[in-house]
Design a protein around this motif. Structure first.
Motif, PDB file in Angstrom:
ATOM      1  N   GLN A 115       0.820  -1.200   0.000  1.00  0.00           N
ATOM      2  CA  GLN A 115       0.000   0.000   0.000  1.00  0.00           C
ATOM      3  C   GLN A 115       0.862   1.263   0.000  1.00  0.00           C
ATOM      4  N   VAL A 116       0.356   2.296  -0.681  1.00  0.00           N
ATOM      5  CA  VAL A 116       1.084   3.555  -0.838  1.00  0.00           C
ATOM      6  C   VAL A 116       0.894   4.418   0.408  1.00  0.00           C
ATOM      7  N   LEU A 117       1.997   4.966   0.916  1.00  0.00           N
ATOM      8  CA  LEU A 117       1.949   5.879   2.059  1.00  0.00           C
ATOM      9  C   LEU A 117       2.862   7.062   1.782  1.00  0.00           C
ATOM     10  N   GLN A 118       2.295   8.266   1.811  1.00  0.00           N
ATOM     11  CA  GLN A 118       3.068   9.490   1.597  1.00  0.00           C
ATOM     12  C   GLN A 118       3.039  10.335   2.872  1.00  0.00           C
ATOM     13  N   HIS A 119       4.217  10.796   3.311  1.00  0.00           N
ATOM     14  CA  HIS A 119       4.312  11.731   4.431  1.00  0.00           C
ATOM     15  C   HIS A 119       4.351  13.138   3.838  1.00  0.00           C
ATOM     16  N   ARG A 120       3.209  13.788   3.738  1.00  0.00           N
ATOM     17  CA  ARG A 120       3.121  15.031   2.979  1.00  0.00           C
ATOM     18  C   ARG A 120       3.516  16.262   3.777  1.00  0.00           C
ATOM     19  N   GLU A 121       3.066  16.359   5.010  1.00  0.00           N
ATOM     20  CA  GLU A 121       3.363  17.541   5.818  1.00  0.00           C
ATOM     21  C   GLU A 121       4.043  17.126   7.120  1.00  0.00           C
ATOM     22  N   ILE A 122       5.254  17.621   7.304  1.00  0.00           N
ATOM     23  CA  ILE A 122       5.996  17.421   8.556  1.00  0.00           C
ATOM     24  C   ILE A 122       6.701  18.741   8.837  1.00  0.00           C
ATOM     25  N   TRP A 123       6.095  19.589   9.656  1.00  0.00           N
ATOM     26  CA  TRP A 123       6.715  20.889   9.889  1.00  0.00           C
ATOM     27  C   TRP A 123       6.453  21.376  11.309  1.00  0.00           C
ATOM     28  N   GLY A 124       7.307  22.318  11.707  1.00  0.00           N
ATOM     29  CA  GLY A 124       7.146  22.999  12.979  1.00  0.00           C
ATOM     30  C   GLY A 124       7.081  24.496  12.756  1.00  0.00           C
ATOM     31  N   GLN A 125       6.278  25.172  13.564  1.00  0.00           N
ATOM     32  CA  GLN A 125       6.102  26.617  13.431  1.00  0.00           C
ATOM     33  C   GLN A 125       6.321  27.275  14.786  1.00  0.00           C
ATOM     34  N   VAL A 126       7.103  28.364  14.767  1.00  0.00           N
ATOM     35  CA  VAL A 126       7.425  29.098  15.994  1.00  0.00           C
ATOM     36  C   VAL A 126       7.047  30.558  15.809  1.00  0.00           C
ATOM     37  N   MET A 127       6.260  31.105  16.744  1.00  0.00           N
ATOM     38  CA  MET A 127       5.910  32.516  16.748  1.00  0.00           C
ATOM     39  C   MET A 127       6.818  33.248  17.742  1.00  0.00           C
ATOM     40  N   PHE A 128       7.506  34.294  17.254  1.00  0.00           N
ATOM     41  CA  PHE A 128       8.392  35.070  18.123  1.00  0.00           C
ATOM     42  C   PHE A 128       7.630  36.172  18.863  1.00  0.00           C
ATOM     43  N   ASN A 129       6.534  36.600  18.269  1.00  0.00           N
ATOM     44  CA  ASN A 129       5.611  37.512  18.931  1.00  0.00           C
ATOM     45  C   ASN A 129       4.241  37.287  18.308  1.00  0.00           C
ATOM     46  N   GLU A 130       3.316  38.183  18.498  1.00  0.00           N
ATOM     47  CA  GLU A 130       1.968  37.968  17.988  1.00  0.00           C
ATOM     48  C   GLU A 130       1.893  38.037  16.468  1.00  0.00           C
ATOM     49  N   ALA A 131       2.906  38.588  15.809  1.00  0.00           N
ATOM     50  CA  ALA A 131       2.831  38.804  14.371  1.00  0.00           C
ATOM     51  C   ALA A 131       3.875  38.033  13.564  1.00  0.00           C
ATOM     52  N   PHE A 132       5.084  37.867  14.087  1.00  0.00           N
ATOM     53  CA  PHE A 132       6.195  37.314  13.308  1.00  0.00           C
ATOM     54  C   PHE A 132       6.474  35.872  13.703  1.00  0.00           C
ATOM     55  N   GLY A 133       6.653  35.001  12.688  1.00  0.00           N
ATOM     56  CA  GLY A 133       6.944  33.601  12.958  1.00  0.00           C
ATOM     57  C   GLY A 133       7.670  32.934  11.809  1.00  0.00           C
ATOM     58  N   VAL A 134       8.139  31.713  12.045  1.00  0.00           N
ATOM     59  CA  VAL A 134       8.807  30.907  11.023  1.00  0.00           C
ATOM     60  C   VAL A 134       8.181  29.514  11.031  1.00  0.00           C
ATOM     61  N   ARG A 135       8.192  28.890   9.852  1.00  0.00           N
ATOM     62  CA  ARG A 135       7.690  27.522   9.688  1.00  0.00           C
ATOM     63  C   ARG A 135       8.681  26.769   8.793  1.00  0.00           C
ATOM     64  N   ALA A 136       9.135  25.597   9.220  1.00  0.00           N
ATOM     65  CA  ALA A 136      10.143  24.852   8.466  1.00  0.00           C
ATOM     66  C   ALA A 136       9.792  23.374   8.456  1.00  0.00           C
ATOM     67  N   GLY A 137      10.066  22.736   7.328  1.00  0.00           N
ATOM     68  CA  GLY A 137       9.795  21.317   7.156  1.00  0.00           C
ATOM     69  C   GLY A 137       9.084  21.078   5.837  1.00  0.00           C
ATOM     70  N   TYR A 138       8.526  19.909   5.683  1.00  0.00           N
ATOM     71  CA  TYR A 138       7.754  19.602   4.475  1.00  0.00           C
ATOM     72  C   TYR A 138       6.375  20.242   4.608  1.00  0.00           C
ATOM     73  N   GLN A 139       6.033  21.078   3.627  1.00  0.00           N
ATOM     74  CA  GLN A 139       4.787  21.844   3.705  1.00  0.00           C
ATOM     75  C   GLN A 139       4.212  22.043   2.312  1.00  0.00           C
ATOM     76  N   HIS A 140       2.957  22.502   2.269  1.00  0.00           N
ATOM     77  CA  HIS A 140       2.263  22.726   1.003  1.00  0.00           C
ATOM     78  C   HIS A 140       2.599  24.130   0.496  1.00  0.00           C
ATOM     79  N   ILE A 141       3.254  24.186  -0.663  1.00  0.00           N
ATOM     80  CA  ILE A 141       3.631  25.461  -1.270  1.00  0.00           C
ATOM     81  C   ILE A 141       2.759  25.688  -2.498  1.00  0.00           C
ATOM     82  N   VAL A 142       2.042  26.796  -2.505  1.00  0.00           N
ATOM     83  CA  VAL A 142       1.138  27.085  -3.609  1.00  0.00           C
ATOM     84  C   VAL A 142       1.171  28.583  -3.891  1.00  0.00           C
ATOM     85  N   ASP A 143       1.253  28.940  -5.166  1.00  0.00           N
ATOM     86  CA  ASP A 143       1.206  30.364  -5.496  1.00  0.00           C
ATOM     87  C   ASP A 143      -0.246  30.821  -5.515  1.00  0.00           C
ATOM     88  N   PRO A 144      -0.517  32.124  -5.435  1.00  0.00           N
ATOM     89  CA  PRO A 144      -1.906  32.597  -5.319  1.00  0.00           C
ATOM     90  C   PRO A 144      -2.815  32.133  -6.440  1.00  0.00           C
TER      91      PRO A 144
END
Length: 448
Positions: A115-144
């Motif tokens: 059977q096929v198994l794909q690990h599509r999203e594996i990421w962590g996100q950190v907020m440094f304050n209420e507005a600014f943050g970073v997210r790193a790992g496997y994620q969904h990237i899509v242009d507008p």
């Protein structure tokens, strides 16, 4: 990672979730600190009378001409916020697993029937304050617009949120076309043989701006640096824009615009550099009128002129994703079949225009009856032996949902009456045959 390791990993995640739930009950942890799970299950049926538009019986006909299968796809997604400033996500896709091919009792991870198994999203996100943050790992990237990039990949994203508005900057890597460590004998060798010399990088700057609940303005600038071919580097820039307006009575109008320019080294005549310059546009409109709603979509991709002796390519590099409701001319929105005609025409640098319409009648509170009509044509016949018409598509179906839209059943059927361009793109025996292709599909989707 073999099948046993995957099972252990999934079991560990389940145990972790249960342990956290038990700890929350005992220590009265706030609900926001509990993991949340999103589950989507889909079972899909497809039958088509042929894989192309030629009913000629091949000499070697072991598998027959028709296409048909049942498939099941399961997509669990786990989100956990151990503290307000940190989010972890794991998302998998189990499938699509075909009932006649993928064996639920197969133990050998290298067997074709596993059977096929794909690990599509594996990421962590950190907020440094209420507005600014970073997210790193496997994620969904899509242009507008989705017309250029829409896929899962390894990436790092910095973002700044301002109430209804957001700005993101992303650096991502496409998987290499050629695996760099094929000859590695040890784990250390696999790491040491990796480098950035022949990698494919994506840089993206994206904005999301909203004015009240009416106007959506999503600009983006994407840059692709493809070094996977030695001495034939490709650089491609893609600024794009999605603009949507919502009226009070539910009407929506959206416009997608994209422009591309760049260079493809030593890919022109006499190993000259090839200049790239192209564009794409899509306009969609949704209009509800009492029990009837109308959805209209127009898609346009520029074409190359077919002259192999010039150093300018004006064919748009297309992701294969659009907002069209058709299922054969464009990507099947029930389940991608990876053979849509719009993507084939764009890959041939022939350009594209697709006009489509969906009329939906809300026959009852939970029942919808819909009809889909579409027409597609290539813009330049030089790439398709002077043929341009892709064909006409017509489909009729119904959709029934219950339990507050958590469960949805869809049944539909229809066909595509091809033109000469579609025949040349798909037929394997007679490139001039234009026999209609008929299909029937059914889908059950459960989402919580």
């Amino acid at each position: 990672m073999n099948a046993r390791s995957l099972k252990i990993a999934i079991l560990a995640i389940v145990i972790l979730g249960l342990a956290l739930t038990a700890a929350a009950a005992e220590n009265k942890i706030e609900p926001k600190n509990l993991p949340s799970i999103d589950l989507r299950l889909q079972t899909f049926f497809l039958y088509r009378n042929d894989a192309d538009f030629d009913r000629s019986k091949p000499l070697y006909d072991e598998y027959g001409q028709s296409v048909g299968y049942f498939a099941t796809i399961f997509e669990p997604t786990l989100d956990w916020q151990p503290i307000d400033q940190v989010t972890l996500r794991y998302g998998a896709r189990i499938g699509e697993n075909l009932w006649s091919r993928n064996d639920a009792e197969q133990n050998d991870p290298e067997d074709d029937s596993v059977q096929v198994l794909q690990h599509r999203e594996i990421w962590g996100q950190v907020m440094f304050n209420e507005a600014f943050g970073v997210r790193a790992g496997y994620q969904h990237i899509v242009d507008p617009t989705r017309l250029f990039v829409d896929r899962y990949m390894g990436a790092a994203t910095m973002f700044y949120e301002m109430k209804k508005n957001k700005i993101e900057f992303t650096v991502g890597q496409f998987p290499d076309a050629v695996y760099e460590t094929t000859g590695a004998q040890t784990a250390a060798g696999e790491l040491q043989q990796n480098n950035f010399e022949q990698d494919i990088f994506l840089l993206a700057l994206r904005g999301e701006f909203r004015s009240g609940y009416d106007v959506y303005f999503f600009p983006g600038f994407y840059a692709l640096f493809d070094n996977s071919e030695i001495n034939r580097e490709k650089t491609l820039f893609n600024p794009c824009l999605r603009l949507a307006y919502f009226f009070n009575h539910g009407t929506m109008i959206a416009t997608d615009l994209a422009f591309q320019w760049g260079t493809y080294k030593q890919s022109g005549p006499n190993n000259e550099d090839l200049d790239l310059m192209s564009g794409a546009a899509e306009v969609s409109a949704f209009v509800p009128i009492k029990r009837v709603s109308s959805y209209t979509d127009l898609l346009l991709l520029t074409s190359d002129d077919g002259d192999r002796n010039d150093t300018l390519d004006t064919g748009y590099v297309y992701s294969g994703k659009s907002s069209s409701p058709t299922l054969l001319l464009t990507e099947n929105w029930l389940l991608d079949q990876y053979d849509n005609l719009d993507e084939s025409a764009a890959a041939q640098r022939a350009g594209l225009f697709v006009a489509s319409e969906q009329i939906t009648v809300h026959a009852a509170e939970s029942l919808q009856v819909f009809g889909i009509f579409g027409y597609g044509t290539a813009l330049d016949g030089d790439n398709l032996d002077d043929e341009r018409t892709l064909g006409y598509e017509g489909d009729l179906g119904l959709s029934y949902h219950l339990y507050e839209n958590h469960v949805r059943f869809t049944v539909l059927g229809g066909g595509l009456w091809p033109g000469g361009a579609a025949a040349l793109l798909k037929n394997e025996i007679d490139g001039k045959a234009k026999d209609p292709q008929y299909h029937g599909q059914a889908n059950m989707q459960i989402h919580f």
